[in-house]
Design a protein around this motif. Structure first.
Motif, PDB file in Angstrom:
ATOM      1  N   PHE A  78     -83.411   4.451 -17.440  1.00 36.90           N
ATOM      2  CA  PHE A  78     -81.945   4.372 -17.364  1.00 36.90           C
ATOM      3  C   PHE A  78     -81.420   4.884 -18.698  1.00 36.90           C
ATOM      4  O   PHE A  78     -81.783   4.381 -19.758  1.00 36.90           O
ATOM      5  CB  PHE A  78     -81.525   2.910 -17.144  1.00 36.90           C
ATOM      6  CG  PHE A  78     -80.043   2.725 -17.016  1.00 36.90           C
ATOM      7  CD1 PHE A  78     -79.408   2.858 -15.790  1.00 36.90           C
ATOM      8  CD2 PHE A  78     -79.265   2.386 -18.124  1.00 36.90           C
ATOM      9  CE1 PHE A  78     -78.037   2.681 -15.674  1.00 36.90           C
ATOM     10  CE2 PHE A  78     -77.900   2.216 -18.010  1.00 36.90           C
ATOM     11  CZ  PHE A  78     -77.278   2.363 -16.781  1.00 36.90           C
ATOM     12  N   ASP A  79     -80.578   5.900 -18.646  1.00 38.83           N
ATOM     13  CA  ASP A  79     -80.160   6.547 -19.887  1.00 38.83           C
ATOM     14  C   ASP A  79     -78.743   7.086 -19.691  1.00 38.83           C
ATOM     15  O   ASP A  79     -78.566   8.139 -19.109  1.00 38.83           O
ATOM     16  CB  ASP A  79     -81.151   7.689 -20.193  1.00 38.83           C
ATOM     17  CG  ASP A  79     -80.906   8.303 -21.555  1.00 38.83           C
ATOM     18  OD1 ASP A  79     -80.024   7.829 -22.287  1.00 38.83           O
ATOM     19  OD2 ASP A  79     -81.623   9.280 -21.877  1.00 38.83           O
ATOM     20  N   VAL A  80     -77.745   6.341 -20.156  1.00 40.41           N
ATOM     21  CA  VAL A  80     -76.371   6.825 -19.975  1.00 40.41           C
ATOM     22  C   VAL A  80     -75.603   6.814 -21.289  1.00 40.41           C
ATOM     23  O   VAL A  80     -75.852   5.990 -22.182  1.00 40.41           O
ATOM     24  CB  VAL A  80     -75.569   5.990 -18.934  1.00 40.41           C
ATOM     25  CG1 VAL A  80     -76.232   6.026 -17.571  1.00 40.41           C
ATOM     26  CG2 VAL A  80     -75.375   4.565 -19.417  1.00 40.41           C
ATOM     27  N   LEU A  81     -74.710   7.743 -21.409  1.00 41.67           N
ATOM     28  CA  LEU A  81     -73.793   7.783 -22.546  1.00 41.67           C
ATOM     29  C   LEU A  81     -72.494   7.110 -22.115  1.00 41.67           C
ATOM     30  O   LEU A  81     -72.081   7.220 -20.965  1.00 41.67           O
ATOM     31  CB  LEU A  81     -73.510   9.231 -22.941  1.00 41.67           C
ATOM     32  CG  LEU A  81     -74.675  10.004 -23.565  1.00 41.67           C
ATOM     33  CD1 LEU A  81     -74.236  11.413 -23.916  1.00 41.67           C
ATOM     34  CD2 LEU A  81     -75.191   9.273 -24.794  1.00 41.67           C
ATOM     35  N   VAL A  82     -71.860   6.422 -23.072  1.00 42.82           N
ATOM     36  CA  VAL A  82     -70.618   5.697 -22.774  1.00 42.82           C
ATOM     37  C   VAL A  82     -69.502   6.308 -23.615  1.00 42.82           C
ATOM     38  O   VAL A  82     -69.703   6.609 -24.791  1.00 42.82           O
ATOM     39  CB  VAL A  82     -70.770   4.197 -23.104  1.00 42.82           C
ATOM     40  CG1 VAL A  82     -69.508   3.444 -22.732  1.00 42.82           C
ATOM     41  CG2 VAL A  82     -71.986   3.625 -22.385  1.00 42.82           C
ATOM     42  N   ARG A  83     -68.369   6.474 -23.010  1.00 39.99           N
ATOM     43  CA  ARG A  83     -67.220   6.999 -23.755  1.00 39.99           C
ATOM     44  C   ARG A  83     -66.471   5.828 -24.371  1.00 39.99           C
ATOM     45  O   ARG A  83     -65.905   5.010 -23.648  1.00 39.99           O
ATOM     46  CB  ARG A  83     -66.318   7.771 -22.777  1.00 39.99           C
ATOM     47  CG  ARG A  83     -65.254   8.603 -23.448  1.00 39.99           C
ATOM     48  CD  ARG A  83     -64.657   9.577 -22.457  1.00 39.99           C
ATOM     49  NE  ARG A  83     -64.025   8.878 -21.336  1.00 39.99           N
ATOM     50  CZ  ARG A  83     -64.230   9.181 -20.053  1.00 39.99           C
ATOM     51  NH1 ARG A  83     -65.036  10.150 -19.727  1.00 39.99           N
ATOM     52  NH2 ARG A  83     -63.616   8.517 -19.094  1.00 39.99           N
ATOM     53  N   SER A 135     -67.852  12.504 -25.101  1.00 44.83           N
ATOM     54  CA  SER A 135     -66.704  12.750 -24.235  1.00 44.83           C
ATOM     55  C   SER A 135     -67.141  12.902 -22.783  1.00 44.83           C
ATOM     56  O   SER A 135     -66.363  12.657 -21.872  1.00 44.83           O
ATOM     57  CB  SER A 135     -65.943  13.992 -24.709  1.00 44.83           C
ATOM     58  OG  SER A 135     -66.819  15.099 -24.698  1.00 44.83           O
ATOM     59  N   ALA A 136     -68.425  13.279 -22.586  1.00 38.02           N
ATOM     60  CA  ALA A 136     -68.908  13.428 -21.217  1.00 38.02           C
ATOM     61  C   ALA A 136     -69.396  12.095 -20.649  1.00 38.02           C
ATOM     62  O   ALA A 136     -69.849  12.035 -19.513  1.00 38.02           O
ATOM     63  CB  ALA A 136     -70.028  14.467 -21.164  1.00 38.02           C
ATOM     64  N   GLY A 137     -69.343  11.024 -21.463  1.00 42.11           N
ATOM     65  CA  GLY A 137     -69.925   9.743 -21.042  1.00 42.11           C
ATOM     66  C   GLY A 137     -69.121   9.033 -19.960  1.00 42.11           C
ATOM     67  O   GLY A 137     -68.034   9.438 -19.577  1.00 42.11           O
ATOM     68  N   LEU A 138     -69.722   7.927 -19.473  1.00 39.23           N
ATOM     69  CA  LEU A 138     -69.080   7.102 -18.448  1.00 39.23           C
ATOM     70  C   LEU A 138     -68.119   6.134 -19.133  1.00 39.23           C
ATOM     71  O   LEU A 138     -68.220   5.875 -20.333  1.00 39.23           O
ATOM     72  CB  LEU A 138     -70.132   6.302 -17.694  1.00 39.23           C
ATOM     73  CG  LEU A 138     -71.276   7.090 -17.061  1.00 39.23           C
ATOM     74  CD1 LEU A 138     -72.290   6.121 -16.471  1.00 39.23           C
ATOM     75  CD2 LEU A 138     -70.736   8.026 -15.984  1.00 39.23           C
ATOM     76  N   THR A 139     -67.225   5.552 -18.357  1.00 38.06           N
ATOM     77  CA  THR A 139     -66.423   4.468 -18.913  1.00 38.06           C
ATOM     78  C   THR A 139     -67.338   3.273 -19.099  1.00 38.06           C
ATOM     79  O   THR A 139     -68.357   3.139 -18.393  1.00 38.06           O
ATOM     80  CB  THR A 139     -65.292   4.055 -17.953  1.00 38.06           C
ATOM     81  OG1 THR A 139     -65.899   3.548 -16.766  1.00 38.06           O
ATOM     82  CG2 THR A 139     -64.400   5.240 -17.617  1.00 38.06           C
TER      83      THR A 139
END
Lengths: 202, 601
Positions: A66-71, A92-96
């Motif tokens: 699991f690897d996500v970027l957060v805005r 800027s491309a991350g999820l809320t």
């Protein structure tokens, strides 16, 4: 006993039935979690990225990382950018935060959490989890620094135990991963966990 | 960028995107001491990369492989889907598990990557050499004649007059003409005009009466190296290049030399012209330097060895001519034996020579010539043979009849020294003098053993003399603590291949001395399978290459080249191939054991 009461209360506070699964402890899987944040102060810290990886028996399921970027809602502090290497433009491309945490909860399910100074990560996560589902993360937590302390204390009861992450990595002979990110740190933590488990401190 | 390091074989063959795809499907698995990762009967559903720790490969109780960081196991099992060996954790290991399906998919897309898994060992060696070849200069020894820009031959009829011939040469700016005379093809060169002037030959004489029809030719597909050998051997400057039987070009010495910055030909000429031992010593030093240069240019050790053998033979011949009276040279045969005879001695490690003297030739003066010869060789850098196998030792100077008696004695009980002496003699090649003396001695030997099946088994049994080579990897596990672990290439790999092949060659009447030639001949006779021959040949070439590398390094440090190498100093792919080479040796030994029924002794 206390833990059971706490879990009862948490379950009572749960507003969203979809997350009942969090209370069902998985029999043989854990999840190693790591977060990159804007600050080391829980009050002001915002999520930048979340990494997590499942541990099944002696296997780290890196193939389902699991690897996500957060805005974040505020700009990251410059001094932290140098630590995690995440610049505002990368995020800027991350999820809320709510979206990212929601997905993380689906990933975790009823698995116990593993981490190095997990308390901090869980505290930051809870800032988003609570509004989302009504209660804080109910999952059992395996604190690596504590397990490592127990392991070292068993060997040398009188000595000072160095709990720096690098010390754990060196002492437990875990390979250093070249990339410093949330998912990579989650994998490192998972490797540390397996090494401690092998020594009877899992 | 990938999380894990994929900059080692075979993954270095992958594109960045392919590495990422592969990593995304990899899991990390932790094993404690002595846990079995993979064993007989297990489904092979993954390829493992060691991230940390040590894994040992066991065949029964024997350690046959050791895997450390970045090592990969087990390619063969991945392909066949099963393994006969057990992979056991020696020291707490973290492994990356790459799923079989993902790898197979990649092998289909990336052929170089696929070659690593599906190629037989011999092809795998090829992949490695190709990789180093792309870095290093291609030299002529790996090039074919066709790679050289050939001079287009100017072909004329034999009826053409000398004057017309001279005009044709001038017009075409060539120094040689191909002369067609009916079925015959000859050559006429500018040098030949000297004779015309000296002898006062009329200019209207037809070319056919003066052209040289004993043409040396070379095929367009042949290695340039072979062309050079032909020139060096026959002391000629031009070869006709044939393609499909047709002359398509002329290859001149200058063409080859311009390719050849190292001038092996010049060394040959220097040897041929030398009139003192000191001059020869200079040439001998050049041979070593040439070896080093060619090796660094990626010339394969097998070819290198043959070139060195040719030069050495000329060196010995010239030396013998300088120290021995002409009568002795004519009535004896100087032979080189062992690795020199087989054409497998690249660096000067041994003298290994002997003299066969015609029966009845007076013995006076022989001793002095032989002492001078051995002393000269020592001066040239050939260490005296520790076993005293050299002409300065009376035991290696035979009259024909003495040699016959000696051979009978050696064949009677081929064990210990007798066996080793016999093995060395089997590889004898005549250097100078009457080669017939050696030929009849070898014929005598074949008669002696012709109907003695038990002889071959006793002879071949020496392959069992040294520990099985793969077992040596076990030392790497234990001897690390007290210094560097070393591996004996000769005992472990080179000797079993060479001696096993020698035994088969002897048994099957194969006359060649070079191990590669013997193997090819044995394949032709159906004694060995083509695949085995190829693998054994490649394994030997690889071992000789490693030996050469370490030998050159030793020489640079002012040490004597030997057979011991430290596997830890090899690169990971080299170590990988070393294991493969030893695995081939092991299989070969098993086949030999079976062939010669060695178990029954």
């Amino acid at each position: 006993m206390l833990a059971a009461i706490k879990r009862g209360w948490q379950k009572h506070s749960l507003r969203d039935e979809r997350y009942l699964a969090l209370f069902d402890e998985h029999p043989d899987e854990l999840v190693s979690v790591d977060c990159e944040t804007t600050s080391l102060n829980v009050g002001e810290a915002e999520l930048l990225s979340i990494g997590a990886v499942k541990i099944r028996g002696n296997r780290i399921i890196a193939s389902e990382t699991f690897d996500v970027l957060v805005r974040p809602e505020h700009r990251p502090e410059a001094k932290n950018v140098s630590v995690h290497g995440l610049r505002p433009r990368d995020l800027s491309a991350g999820l809320t935060p709510a979206d990212a945490v929601g997905r993380l909860l689906d990933f975790i399910g009823g698995r116990a959490l593993v981490g190095y100074y997990l308390e901090f990560d869980v505290a930051v996560l809870n800032k988003y989890v609570k509004p989302l589902i009504g209660c804080t993360l109910p999952n059992r937590q395996v604190e690596l620094s504590a397990r490592y302390y127990d392991y070292k204390f068993r060997q040398h009861p009188d000595s000072h135990v160095d709990l720096k992450l690098q010390t754990l990595i060196d002492e437990l002979k875990v390979p250093a991963l070249p990339r410093h990110d949330a998912a990579g740190d989650a994998i490192t933590a998972a490797m540390l966990y397996l090494a401690l488990k092998q020594r009877g401190f899992g | 960028m990938t999380r894990f390091d994929f900059n080692h074989p075979p993954f270095d063959q992958l594109e960045p995107a392919e590495r990422q795809t592969l990593e995304a499907q990899a899991d990390i698995v932790f094993f404690g001491d002595d846990e079995t990762i993979l064993g007989p009967g297990d489904t092979v559903d993954a390829l493992w990369i060691v991230l940390k720790g040590i894994v040992r490969e066991m065949a029964g109780d024997e350690v046959i492989g050791v895997y450390r960081k970045d090592d990969v196991f087990d390619a063969r099992a991945l392909v066949t889907g099963a393994t006969a060996h057990r992979f056991v954790v020696h020291e707490e290991a973290l492994l990356l598990s790459l799923p079989r399906a993902a790898l197979i998919a990649l092998t289909e897309r990336n052929l170089r990557f696929g070659a690593y898994f599906f190629a037989s060992v011999s092809e795998k060696f090829g992949v490695l050499s190709e990789r180093s070849g792309s870095r290093e200069l291609q030299t002529l020894l790996t090039a074919t004649v066709g790679d050289v820009e050939l001079r287009t031959p100017v072909c004329v009829e034999g009826s053409l007059s000398l004057r017309e011939a001279a005009r044709t040469m001038k017009e075409n700016k060539v120094k040689s003409l191909l002369v067609r005379d009916g079925e015959r093809l000859g050559i006429y060169t500018t040098t030949d005009f000297r004779e015309v002037i000296i002898e006062g030959i009329p200019y209207d004489t037809p070319l056919a009466s003066l052209a040289n029809f004993r043409l040396a030719s070379v095929s367009r597909d042949d290695f340039l190296f072979n062309a050079l050998l032909t020139m060096t051997r026959s002391n000629i400057r031009r070869l006709v290049v044939l393609e499909g039987g047709e002359a398509v070009g002329i290859l001149s010495q200058v063409d080859v030399l311009s390719y050849f910055s190292n001038h092996s030909h010049l060394i040959a000429q220097r040897i041929a012209r030398a009139t003192t031992l000191a001059e020869l010593a200079g040439a001998a030093r050049q041979i070593t330097r040439l070896t080093s240069i060619l090796n660094s240019h990626g010339v394969k050790p097998v070819q290198l060895a043959r070139l060195v053998q040719t030069l050495n033979a000329q060196l010995f011949e010239r030396t013998w001519a300088l120290v021995a009276p002409g009568e002795l040279v004519a009535n004896s045969c100087l032979v080189v034996m062992g690795s020199e005879g087989r054409g497998e001695q690249i660096l000067k490690t041994d003298q290994d020579n002997a003299l066969i003297i015609r029966d009845g030739f007076p013995a006076d003066g022989v001793e002095a010539a032989c002492q001078a010869f051995s002393a000269a060789l020592e001066q040239f850098g050939y260490p005296p043979c520790p076993g005293g196998i050299m002409v300065s030792n009376a035991a290696w100077r035979f009259t024909e009849s003495a040699l016959a008696g000696q051979l009978r004695q050696w064949t009677w009980q081929p064990a210990g020294d007798a066996l080793m002496n016999l093995a060395i003699f089997v590889d004898a090649e005549a250097v100078t003098g009457d080669a017939g003396l050696l030929a009849s001695a070898k014929a005598r030997l074949r008669e002696l053993i012709a109907d003695d099946a038990a002889f071959y088994a006793r002879f071949a049994a020496a392959i069992e003399q040294f520990d099985t080579p793969l077992g040596m990897f076990a030392q790497l596990l234990t001897r690390e603590a007290d210094g560097e672990a070393v591996l004996d290439l000769k005992k472990g790999g080179i000797f079993p291949i060479v001696h096993g092949t020698r035994a088969l060659a002897l048994e099957n009447g194969v006359h060649a001395c070079n191990t590669h030639e013997r193997l090819l001949e044995l394949a032709r006779l159906g004694v060995l399978a083509d695949e085995m021959v190829e693998e054994v040949g490649e394994a030997l070439a690889f071992l000789l290459g490693i030996k050469l590398e370490s030998g050159l390094a030793a020489l640079e440090d002012g040490q004597v080249p030997g057979n011991l190498i430290a596997p830890e100093r090899l690169s990971a792919p080299e170590r990988d191939l070393l294991k493969d080479a030893f695995a081939v040796v092991k299989r070969y030994k098993q086949q030999l054991r079976h062939h010669f029924k060695l178990g029954s002794f």
